[in-house]
Design a protein around this motif. Structure first.
Motif, PDB file in Angstrom:
ATOM      1  N   LEU A   1      35.352  36.742  57.195  1.00  0.00           N
ATOM      2  CA  LEU A   1      35.004  36.470  56.041  1.00  0.00           C
ATOM      3  C   LEU A   1      35.209  37.602  55.065  1.00  0.00           C
ATOM      4  O   LEU A   1      35.780  37.641  53.872  1.00  0.00           O
ATOM      5  CB  LEU A   1      33.420  36.109  55.772  1.00  0.00           C
ATOM      6  CG  LEU A   1      33.144  34.673  56.482  1.00  0.00           C
ATOM      7  CD1 LEU A   1      31.818  34.731  56.699  1.00  0.00           C
ATOM      8  CD2 LEU A   1      33.799  33.628  55.607  1.00  0.00           C
ATOM      9  N   ILE A   2      34.953  39.020  55.796  1.00  0.00           N
ATOM     10  CA  ILE A   2      35.406  40.323  54.909  1.00  0.00           C
ATOM     11  C   ILE A   2      36.881  40.301  54.731  1.00  0.00           C
ATOM     12  O   ILE A   2      37.179  40.457  53.561  1.00  0.00           O
ATOM     13  CB  ILE A   2      34.837  41.347  55.786  1.00  0.00           C
ATOM     14  CG1 ILE A   2      33.155  41.220  55.968  1.00  0.00           C
ATOM     15  CG2 ILE A   2      35.332  42.684  55.092  1.00  0.00           C
ATOM     16  CD1 ILE A   2      32.669  42.357  56.864  1.00  0.00           C
TER      17      ILE A   2
ATOM     18  N   GLU B   1      39.030  37.795  54.357  1.00  0.00           N
ATOM     19  CA  GLU B   1      39.208  37.021  53.041  1.00  0.00           C
ATOM     20  C   GLU B   1      38.893  37.264  51.781  1.00  0.00           C
ATOM     21  O   GLU B   1      39.796  37.292  51.117  1.00  0.00           O
ATOM     22  CB  GLU B   1      38.461  35.537  53.481  1.00  0.00           C
ATOM     23  CG  GLU B   1      39.337  34.441  53.887  1.00  0.00           C
ATOM     24  CD  GLU B   1      38.580  33.189  54.114  1.00  0.00           C
ATOM     25  OE1 GLU B   1      38.710  32.306  54.833  1.00  0.00           O
ATOM     26  OE2 GLU B   1      37.510  33.050  53.377  1.00  0.00           O
ATOM     27  N   ALA B   2      37.850  37.966  51.841  1.00  0.00           N
ATOM     28  CA  ALA B   2      37.369  38.407  50.588  1.00  0.00           C
ATOM     29  C   ALA B   2      38.297  39.550  49.995  1.00  0.00           C
ATOM     30  O   ALA B   2      38.554  39.610  48.820  1.00  0.00           O
ATOM     31  CB  ALA B   2      35.894  39.035  50.461  1.00  0.00           C
TER      32      ALA B   2
ATOM     33  N   ASP C   1      41.464  38.102  48.968  1.00  0.00           N
ATOM     34  CA  ASP C   1      41.272  37.578  47.507  1.00  0.00           C
ATOM     35  C   ASP C   1      41.372  38.721  46.470  1.00  0.00           C
ATOM     36  O   ASP C   1      41.923  38.620  45.543  1.00  0.00           O
ATOM     37  CB  ASP C   1      40.337  36.841  47.359  1.00  0.00           C
ATOM     38  CG  ASP C   1      40.231  36.105  46.147  1.00  0.00           C
ATOM     39  OD1 ASP C   1      40.984  35.209  45.854  1.00  0.00           O
ATOM     40  OD2 ASP C   1      38.974  36.308  45.408  1.00  0.00           O
TER      41      ASP C   1
ATOM     42  N   ARG D   1      43.920  39.530  43.211  1.00  0.00           N
ATOM     43  CA  ARG D   1      43.425  39.736  41.854  1.00  0.00           C
ATOM     44  C   ARG D   1      43.583  40.988  41.307  1.00  0.00           C
ATOM     45  O   ARG D   1      44.142  40.823  40.010  1.00  0.00           O
ATOM     46  CB  ARG D   1      41.889  39.332  41.617  1.00  0.00           C
ATOM     47  CG  ARG D   1      41.745  37.823  41.920  1.00  0.00           C
ATOM     48  CD  ARG D   1      40.056  37.510  41.917  1.00  0.00           C
ATOM     49  NE  ARG D   1      40.035  36.318  42.407  1.00  0.00           N
ATOM     50  CZ  ARG D   1      40.048  35.163  41.718  1.00  0.00           C
ATOM     51  NH1 ARG D   1      40.491  35.351  40.407  1.00  0.00           N
ATOM     52  NH2 ARG D   1      39.770  33.875  41.998  1.00  0.00           N
TER      53      ARG D   1
ATOM     54  N   ALA E   1      34.572  41.480  37.828  1.00  0.00           N
ATOM     55  CA  ALA E   1      35.594  40.475  38.425  1.00  0.00           C
ATOM     56  C   ALA E   1      36.848  40.286  37.728  1.00  0.00           C
ATOM     57  O   ALA E   1      36.901  40.105  36.502  1.00  0.00           O
ATOM     58  CB  ALA E   1      34.783  38.982  38.869  1.00  0.00           C
ATOM     59  N   ASN E   2      38.000  40.282  38.432  1.00  0.00           N
ATOM     60  CA  ASN E   2      39.109  40.222  37.695  1.00  0.00           C
ATOM     61  C   ASN E   2      39.603  38.628  37.480  1.00  0.00           C
ATOM     62  O   ASN E   2      40.121  38.065  38.493  1.00  0.00           O
ATOM     63  CB  ASN E   2      40.231  40.929  38.695  1.00  0.00           C
ATOM     64  CG  ASN E   2      40.239  42.173  38.673  1.00  0.00           C
ATOM     65  OD1 ASN E   2      39.915  42.862  37.572  1.00  0.00           O
ATOM     66  ND2 ASN E   2      40.445  42.890  39.799  1.00  0.00           N
ATOM     67  N   VAL E   3      39.002  38.286  36.476  1.00  0.00           N
ATOM     68  CA  VAL E   3      39.250  36.838  36.111  1.00  0.00           C
ATOM     69  C   VAL E   3      40.198  36.869  35.019  1.00  0.00           C
ATOM     70  O   VAL E   3      39.928  37.564  34.007  1.00  0.00           O
ATOM     71  CB  VAL E   3      38.024  35.795  35.897  1.00  0.00           C
ATOM     72  CG1 VAL E   3      38.547  34.692  35.475  1.00  0.00           C
ATOM     73  CG2 VAL E   3      37.334  35.830  37.061  1.00  0.00           C
TER      74      VAL E   3
ATOM     75  N   GLN F   1      41.296  31.905  32.128  1.00  0.00           N
ATOM     76  CA  GLN F   1      40.559  31.291  32.886  1.00  0.00           C
ATOM     77  C   GLN F   1      39.088  31.253  32.647  1.00  0.00           C
ATOM     78  O   GLN F   1      38.025  30.739  33.280  1.00  0.00           O
ATOM     79  CB  GLN F   1      40.832  31.483  34.276  1.00  0.00           C
ATOM     80  CG  GLN F   1      41.927  31.073  34.912  1.00  0.00           C
ATOM     81  CD  GLN F   1      42.301  31.461  36.302  1.00  0.00           C
ATOM     82  OE1 GLN F   1      41.643  32.292  36.716  1.00  0.00           O
ATOM     83  NE2 GLN F   1      43.310  30.996  37.102  1.00  0.00           N
ATOM     84  N   GLN F   2      38.818  32.099  31.760  1.00  0.00           N
ATOM     85  CA  GLN F   2      37.238  32.436  31.457  1.00  0.00           C
ATOM     86  C   GLN F   2      36.795  31.277  30.417  1.00  0.00           C
ATOM     87  O   GLN F   2      37.482  30.571  29.631  1.00  0.00           O
ATOM     88  CB  GLN F   2      37.331  33.765  30.562  1.00  0.00           C
ATOM     89  CG  GLN F   2      37.658  34.962  31.211  1.00  0.00           C
ATOM     90  CD  GLN F   2      37.602  36.213  30.600  1.00  0.00           C
ATOM     91  OE1 GLN F   2      37.093  36.368  29.418  1.00  0.00           O
ATOM     92  NE2 GLN F   2      37.814  37.259  31.399  1.00  0.00           N
ATOM     93  N   PRO F   3      35.514  31.120  30.571  1.00  0.00           N
ATOM     94  CA  PRO F   3      35.114  29.928  29.758  1.00  0.00           C
ATOM     95  C   PRO F   3      34.968  30.260  28.286  1.00  0.00           C
ATOM     96  O   PRO F   3      34.661  31.259  28.043  1.00  0.00           O
ATOM     97  CB  PRO F   3      33.474  30.050  30.435  1.00  0.00           C
ATOM     98  CG  PRO F   3      33.048  31.172  30.920  1.00  0.00           C
ATOM     99  CD  PRO F   3      34.584  31.824  31.395  1.00  0.00           C
TER     100      PRO F   3
END
Lengths: 385, 137, 209
Positions: free
Chosen positions: B77-78, B80-81, B84, B88, B124-126, B130-132
């Motif tokens: 899991l680490i 994977e994170a 990701d 990003r 977080a790199n969004v 894609q931001q709301p």
């Protein structure tokens, strides 16, 4: 949305049918125990009797007492009945097969049985006569007293199982043994409390049939819909719910004996069947008790709860918790402490001295209990005080 | 009444009297004694508690298996994170390079710290689209 | 949308029931309104997904305390003031207290502010959380002729290592109540003891038969 409605109806309609036919079953079983046949005229073996009872009640003239509070009068039996039916949401009919598999299912059942008491008070109050008021207050006192014992027995079982989920309780019984065996004294205690909780003989003096004019519900004569609810479905609905609860806690709910012999597909049909069979066995014992035992007086009833059942249940709760700690000892607490009572065998108490410092001794005792408890909790959670 | 010549039958006891019979109440105490009941209940409960003990042992082992499986899963899991996060971050650096390409002396992806140590981003790199609440104008 | 509707219904119901508790003439109506308050509050706690405390509200408040109140109202011969004409009720006598209470409540709500956070986006490892603005002076913004509550958007990462050990709510309460806050537990129990014995000490008169 539609699926949830279908789910709900799939549970509630058989429950209503069950309540209706439980009335017939009671009359026939009591008849057999009294060497007569119950109603056998209406259908084949009297199977359409509940239908004819319902039709008769529906065709009666509706009477409201003029001074009563219409809102409470109408809503009291509805409250009781609705809350009783709400309790069927968490009961599992298979492995994980309930309408809502709540994490805190047992507490939900306890909450529903607590709320239904309010409806009874309202029913007695709205009758606007002192007889119905006194009847309802007596019923309420009886109900809240025996609810304590039920709560304590449930707590004892939760202490063994460790989770409040109803499916977890049944699965624990599947992997070890049904709780009837290790907690044998608790079963009759819960049974007696369930008898008292549903106002069944020998605890039904509040609505003792053919003696009083039905106690709390005196003014409900021929209010058609409510009468159906009150006379038939109230007591019998609570009976079925209580029996199912006892079933889940002690007899292993939907567990099928020799379940490893059956395939999974067959078990889907067998598990609800066995839930029904075990509940029917308990209901048969309920009816058997009704045919056999006489009624107790009100003071005997309250005495039984507070002086007999509650101390026993408290003691059994302590016993179960202590047994669990004995089996899985917590960090360095040795078994030699079991012999402490025998060391102080010849301890004589000076009565006057004892009475003077009674309060101090009690407070110190409770404080020491608290400190011991906190010490244990810190060890269990590996916390460093 | 005249005696001696009565022919009518009277309900008299038979000659010699009745046989003696028991009139006192005698309810014998049946069933197991108190100790016996304790013994029966105790033995049933002892067997029941033995089974409960086995069940609790089994449950503890199952719990242990569950926790160890989760412990063994954490490296994956680490990883994977981390993958990701790295993707990003590269995308954010690329966007920054695109935006700030005309400005001299701007190093895209340079942090606010002087050292070379990797510091993860504060937010977080969004990406913006894609931001709301993002409205295309 | 459905959650907002349910939330608003429960909140308005609780407030209305509380108001009915105060203004009803019949004491039984007051107690029934109190039961409705408990019902709505308990359901609201259930919606906040604090299951145990919500159900405990049902068991304790409705199942025991309300029955106690009903017993007291029905059995004891207490005198109640008669509000013959509700318009005669003086509004100005208690007005300053009401205003001060309202100011304190509203003001405290912005000082001890807990924002209800709402997860609105859920990526692989990132949660986007929307809360009300923490800046009091910027809470309401007038622009374009309308009033908007400024929502701040925070980004947090979805840490799976808080999801790995799943404990149920009651264990969480126990893990902190009996260890870190054990002292306060004892103090609260002494408080409860005082609450039980206090009324007896106040009303007990050894000389009345």
């Amino acid at each position: 949305m539609l699926l949830s409605l279908i789910e709900i109806f799939a549970v509630i309609l058989p429950v209503l049918l069950g309540i209706a036919y439980l009335t017939l079953a009671e009359r026939k079983i009591m008849g057999s125990m009294q060497r007569r046949v119950g109603p056998n005229h209406i259908g084949l073996f009297g199977l359409l009797q509940p239908l004819s009872d319902g039709i008769k009640l529906l065709l009666k003239e509706t009477i409201f007492p003029s001074q009563s509070d219409k809102i409470f009068f109408i809503s009291a039996p509805l409250i009781i009945f609705t809350v009783n039916l709400l309790g069927w949401a968490t009961i599992p009919f298979g492995e994980g097969n309930s309408i809502s598999d709540m994490e805190l299912g047992i507490i939900y059942l306890l909450a529903m049985s607590s709320i239904s008491v309010v409806g009874i008070i309202l029913a007695g109050w709205s009758g606007n006569s002192k007889y119905s008021l006194m009847g309802s207050l007596r019923t309420t006192a009886q109900l809240i007293s025996y609810e304590l014992v039920i709560g304590l027995t449930i707590l004892t079982i939760i202490g063994v199982v460790g989770s409040y989920n109803l499916n977890e309780i049944i699965l624990f019984q599947k992997h070890s043994i049904i709780f009837l065996l290790p907690l044998l004294p608790l079963f009759p205690i819960l049974f007696i409390s369930a008898l008292a909780e549903t106002n069944r003989v020998p605890f039904d003096l509040v609505e003792s049939e053919s003696e009083l004019v039905s106690g709390a519900f005196t003014e409900y004569s021929s209010f058609s819909f409510a009468l159906i609810f009150l006379v038939d479905k109230l007591e019998y609905g609570a009976m079925i719910s209580m029996c199912t609860l006892i079933n889940i806690l002690f007899l292993g709910g939907y567990l099928v004996p020799f379940s490893y012999l059956f395939s999974d597909f067959l078990l889907i049909f067998l598990e609800p069947l066995f839930l029904g069979l075990k509940t029917c066995l308990l209901l048969f014992i309920f009816i058997w008790v009704r045919a056999t035992l006489p009624r107790v007086k009100f003071n005997q009833l309250i005495n039984l709860n507070w002086k007999c059942l509650l101390p026993i249940t408290l003691g059994l709760f302590m016993l179960v918790i202590s047994l669990l700690i004995l089996i899985f000892p917590i960090d360095n607490i040795n078994i030699q402490y079991l012999f402490l009572p025998f060391i102080f065998k010849n301890f004589k108490i000076n009565k006057k001295f004892f009475n003077k410092f009674l309060i101090l001794i009690l407070i110190l005792g409770f404080l020491s209990f608290f400190i011991y408890f906190i010490y244990i909790s810190n060890i269990l959670t590996k916390n460093i005080i | 009444m005249s005696n001696g010549t009565t022919q009518a039958s009277q309900d008299m006891p038979p000659s010699g009297g009745f046989k003696p019979f028991r009139y006192e109440r005698r309810l014998p105490k049946r069933g197991p004694s108190g100790v016996g009941m304790f013994a029966i209940c105790g033995s049933i409960m002892a067997y029941g508690w033995y089974r409960v003990y086995l069940g609790l042992d089994e449950r503890r082992e199952l719990e242990r298996e569950k926790i160890w499986s989760r412990i063994y899963l954490t490296p994956m899991l680490i990883a994977e994170a981390d993958r990701d996060e790295y993707r990003r971050r590269c995308a954010a650096v690329d966007r920054e390079r695109e935006i700030m390409k005309d400005i001299p002396g701007w190093i895209p992806g340079e942090g606010v710290y002087h050292g070379k140590r990797y510091a993860p981003d504060t937010i977080a790199n969004v990406p913006l689209h894609q931001q709301p609440g993002f409205k295309k104008e | 949308m459905n959650e907002i509707i349910i939330e608003l219904v429960l909140i308005c119901g609780a407030v209305l029931a509380a108001i009915f508790t105060l203004i009803s003439v019949n004491p039984i109506y007051s107690v029934i309104s109190l039961i409705m308050v408990f019902l709505f509050s308990g359901s609201y706690l259930l919606i906040l997904s604090i299951g145990f405390i919500g159900l405990a509200y049902f068991i304790i408040y409705i199942g025991a305390i309300s029955i106690l109140f009903l017993f007291a109202v029905m059995m004891l011969d207490t005198k109640y003031p008669e509000f013959n004409n509700i318009l005669k009720f003086s509004f100005t006598k208690y007005l300053p207290f009401v205003i001060i209470t309202l100011i304190i409540t509203v003001f405290l709500n912005y000082i001890l502010k807990y924002n209800l956070k709402q997860i609105i986006y859920n990526f692989n490892n990132i949660n986007i959380i929307m809360t009300d603005s923490n800046n009091y002076w910027q809470l309401f913004d007038y622009f374009n002729g309308g009033l908007n509550i400024i929502k701040e958007i925070n980004y947090t990462s979805q840490l799976w290592d808080t999801l790995l050990p799943n404990t149920n709510q009651i264990k969480i309460i126990a893990y902190s109540l009996y260890t870190n806050y054990a002292f306060w537990l004892i103090i609260m129990s002494l408080n409860l003891l005082l609450a039980m014995i206090g009324p007896i000490a106040l009303c007990f008169n050894a000389y009345t038969k």
